[in-house]
Design a protein around this motif. Structure first.
Motif, PDB file in Angstrom:
ATOM      1  N   LEU A  76      -4.892   3.942  -2.547  1.00  0.00           N
ATOM      2  CA  LEU A  76      -3.652   3.912  -2.940  1.00  0.00           C
ATOM      3  C   LEU A  76      -2.701   5.247  -2.692  1.00  0.00           C
ATOM      4  N   ASP A  79      -1.459   6.941   2.753  1.00  0.00           N
ATOM      5  CA  ASP A  79      -0.544   6.346   3.830  1.00  0.00           C
ATOM      6  C   ASP A  79      -0.619   4.775   3.543  1.00  0.00           C
ATOM      7  N   ASP A  80       0.224   4.248   4.217  1.00  0.00           N
ATOM      8  CA  ASP A  80       0.233   2.607   4.257  1.00  0.00           C
ATOM      9  C   ASP A  80      -1.039   2.054   4.726  1.00  0.00           C
ATOM     10  N   ARG A  81      -1.595   2.600   5.804  1.00  0.00           N
ATOM     11  CA  ARG A  81      -2.769   2.018   6.475  1.00  0.00           C
ATOM     12  C   ARG A  81      -3.941   1.660   5.601  1.00  0.00           C
ATOM     13  N   SER A  82      -4.036   2.784   4.477  1.00  0.00           N
ATOM     14  CA  SER A  82      -5.309   2.392   3.476  1.00  0.00           C
ATOM     15  C   SER A  82      -5.201   1.293   2.644  1.00  0.00           C
ATOM     16  N   PHE A  83      -3.955   1.066   1.747  1.00  0.00           N
ATOM     17  CA  PHE A  83      -3.744   0.016   1.031  1.00  0.00           C
ATOM     18  C   PHE A  83      -3.627  -1.264   1.741  1.00  0.00           C
ATOM     19  N   GLN A  84      -2.986  -1.066   3.181  1.00  0.00           N
ATOM     20  CA  GLN A  84      -3.015  -2.475   3.675  1.00  0.00           C
ATOM     21  C   GLN A  84      -4.587  -2.741   4.289  1.00  0.00           C
ATOM     22  N   ASN A 117       2.645   3.702  -4.485  1.00  0.00           N
ATOM     23  CA  ASN A 117       2.166   2.766  -3.682  1.00  0.00           C
ATOM     24  C   ASN A 117       1.729   1.464  -3.933  1.00  0.00           C
ATOM     25  N   ARG A 120       4.085  -1.583  -3.426  1.00  0.00           N
ATOM     26  CA  ARG A 120       3.829  -1.974  -1.911  1.00  0.00           C
ATOM     27  C   ARG A 120       2.636  -2.539  -1.711  1.00  0.00           C
ATOM     28  N   PHE A 121       1.605  -2.280  -2.418  1.00  0.00           N
ATOM     29  CA  PHE A 121       0.152  -2.715  -2.013  1.00  0.00           C
ATOM     30  C   PHE A 121       0.409  -4.438  -2.585  1.00  0.00           C
ATOM     31  N   TYR A 124       2.538  -6.323   0.020  1.00  0.00           N
ATOM     32  CA  TYR A 124       1.950  -6.616   1.297  1.00  0.00           C
ATOM     33  C   TYR A 124       0.983  -7.563   1.105  1.00  0.00           C
ATOM     34  N   SER A 166       6.854  -7.620  -7.619  1.00  0.00           N
ATOM     35  CA  SER A 166       6.038  -7.558  -6.257  1.00  0.00           C
ATOM     36  C   SER A 166       4.867  -8.724  -5.921  1.00  0.00           C
TER      37      SER A 166
END
Length: 613
Positions: A76, A79-84, A117, A120-121, A124, A166
């Motif tokens: 978390l 960047d976004d790639r990890s939680f995505q 994050n 956002r997690f 997504y 969310s």
């Protein structure tokens, strides 16, 4: 419950004695399989049982303690790639294993970067799940707040609303009072139903209700228009006498039913033998196949609206029903109904199922039952229909002029194409069972309720007590019985393994243990399940041409997919110079609920011999 992954973890069932089972599905919308593993995937049996009752199933993603904080920092805080990447794997698990989503439970503090994050997690994960899993659901547990601190709020408020906004809903902590419920109406806005107020059935902490006072919790929650998250209803199994589990389970849920809208059956065919997915023996259409405890949650069939029903108006009439393992028509249990018809009325009826089914022009219905004791009451099925303004009902008689409740006409001469389905109609069957079949013609209607009624014999005016055991109910679209029955095809045997069995004091001196996987082809939407059998023999040749084994094959178990794993099956060792033979048979059980002749089962023979030295 008890850490999770108990006897329910075995996909093909087990021989567990007195296991936990849940069967009040008609009263719940979502079933969460919870444990303290990082990723908790619901066992297949629970998923199948829930979906059979129209209930969504969620797994659990939980992080806890110091290790949980480190895990959250890893996926978390970057960047976004990890939680995505984590969200994509969670979606893939739900999609591949056919469950419906996740409860996200972060029970450790988060760094500023990680908590930033987290919404956002959630967003997504929720978006991707909705795209890949129809009806998918992501719920957030009330634990971490927007500052990153682990501070349970016991409500939805501005400190945790960012997580609620969310995803699909929030599951609150348990130490709330009515003032918390009042405050939640503001931040919830139009999403009151997405707030699942937590109720700990164990009644730990400063809680309202719990245990057999859980109804007090629900009364308050419903008063404020919120949803409910019942945590750990396995309390009735864990903390009370196992020998009284069914009585306690029924008591617990009976106290809640007035606060729980019921599910409806929404498609045909509808067939149930009331099997709980467990028993002390296995029965197939009244014939005992095996004796001994068994447990298979995925084999549970649709369960009714349990409870006690008292007549309105004059008299002391009542009907009470519960599951019973003492006898069964098909599976391991039946529905036992006790009741009293008072002198003032001619019959009593009890609603078994709520329906919301647009019906075809013609229906066929079947009821298998038997009366116990000396009572001679008459037993019949009754239906209610909706769309009364345009609904046209033919071939039956209404119970009275103002009701849309009907008693279908007995099916006396079935069309020849229905002969297999109707083979036992009107007959006195083994073990005292009776099967009655009915037909019903409808136009522009939908079914609302399914009742069973009990009428006194003509001329009798005395109070009448009765005990009736229901073995099976079927509601079938007549047209579905006209289509050809699919065949089990391409049955194969693979992943074969052998072990020499330990010597026994009795029986053949030398035996082997066979493990293998059976695969076959069959359109799953047409199957209720598959019954897997074996039959030993000797000699070569294609299936069915070798020397005859026992007339009746041995039942190995049930399958709900096109494969089955045979494990440690005892077989006789082949004699020198001869082939040993084991034949496997796959019996399809159609959704319409009739027996398929053995000649139409899938077959495969495995030939084996003594290795040459």
């Amino acid at each position: 419950m008890m850490g999770g992954y108990l006897d329910d973890r075995f996909i093909q069932g087990s021989g567990a004695r007195s296991p936990y089972t849940f069967y009040h599905w008609q009263y719940i919308d979502i079933f969460v399989y919870f444990s303290h593993h990082l990723v908790t995937v619901p066992p297949v049996g629970w998923t199948n049982a829930a979906h059979r009752h129209g209930v969504r199933v969620l797994g659990t993603f939980i992080t806890e303690w110091t290790e949980g904080g480190q895990l959250c920092e890893a996926f978390l805080a970057g960047d976004d790639r990890s939680f995505q990447a984590v969200a994509d794997r969670l979606v893939l698990l739900a999609q591949f294993l056919h469950f419906d989503g996740w409860l996200i439970n972060i029970e450790n503090s988060l760094s500023p970067a990680a908590v930033r994050n987290t919404p956002r997690f959630l967003w997504y994960l929720t978006t991707q799940l909705h795209q890949q899993v129809p009806g998918g659901l992501v719920l957030w547990y009330d634990s971490v707040v927007s500052s990153g601190q682990l501070t349970w709020q016991d409500e939805l408020n501005e400190k945790n609303r960012v997580f609620f906004d969310s995803c699909d809903g929030i599951f609150t902590n348990y130490n709330w009072g009515e003032e918390h419920l009042v405050r939640m109406r503001g931040p919830a806005g139009e999403r009151l139903a997405d707030v699942y107020v937590g109720v700990d059935v164990f009644a730990r902490g400063n809680v309202v209700g719990g245990r057999f006072d859980t109804n007090k919790s629900l009364e308050l929650i419903r008063k404020h228009g919120l949803s409910v998250a019942l945590f750990a209803p396995g309390w009735v199994y864990e903390c009370l006498e196992k020998t009284e589990f069914f009585q306690n389970q029924d008591k617990f849920w009976s106290l809640l039913t007035c606060y729980l809208p019921t599910h409806s059956i929404c498609s045909l065919p509808f067939v149930t033998s009331f099997c709980l997915g467990m028993g002390t023996r296995r029965v197939c259409y009244g014939q005992e196949e095996a004796v001994g405890p068994w447990y298979h949650p995925g084999a549970q069939e649709p369960q009714p609206l349990f409870g006690e029903h008292r007549l309105e108006g004059p008299g002391e009439g009542w009907v009470r029903m519960h599951s019973c393992l003492a006898d069964a028509w098909n599976g391991g249990s039946s529905l036992l109904i006790r009741g009293r018809i008072p002198p003032e009325v001619g019959h009593v009826a009890v609603r078994l199922f709520s329906l919301q089914v647009p019906v075809p022009p013609k229906l066929f219905l079947s009821l298998v039952y038997k009366l116990e004791g000396t009572s001679e009451v008459r037993v019949a099925l009754e239906l209610t229909t909706g769309d009364a303004g345009s609904c046209s009902v033919g071939g039956i008689s209404a119970l009275n002029e103002t009701s849309s409740r009907h008693r279908p006409r007995p099916l006396r001469v079935p069309p020849t194409k229905l002969a297999r389905w109707a083979a036992r109609c009107g007959q006195q069957l083994g073990g005292g069972w009776v099967q009655r079949c009915y037909e019903l013609s409808l136009r522009s209607c939908f079914l609302q309720d399914l009742f069973v009624s009990f009428s006194r014999t003509p001329g009798s005016q005395e109070e009448e007590d009765f005990v009736c055991r229901l073995g099976e109910i079927q509601v079938v679209d007549a047209d579905s019985l006209l289509s050809p029955l699919p065949q089990v095809q391409a049955l194969s045997v693979s992943r074969v393994g052998w072990q020499r069995a330990a010597p026994e004091s009795t029986g053949p001196p030398t035996r082997l243990r066979l493990s293998c996987t059976l695969h076959w082809s069959y359109p799953l939407p047409h199957a209720r399940c598959f019954r897997i059998h074996c039959r030993p023999g000797a000699g070569g040749g294609p299936p069915g041409t070798g020397p005859a084994g026992p007339e009746k094959p041995t039942l190995l178990g049930l399958a709900f997919a096109n494969q089955y794993r045979v494990v440690d099956l005892a077989v006789a060792e082949a004699q020198p110079g001869q082939d040993g033979r084991m034949e496997f048979l796959v019996e399809p059980v159609p959704r319409e609920g009739f027996l398929v002749p053995q000649a139409e089962w899938g077959r495969a023979a495995l030939l084996y011999s003594v290795p040459s030295t």
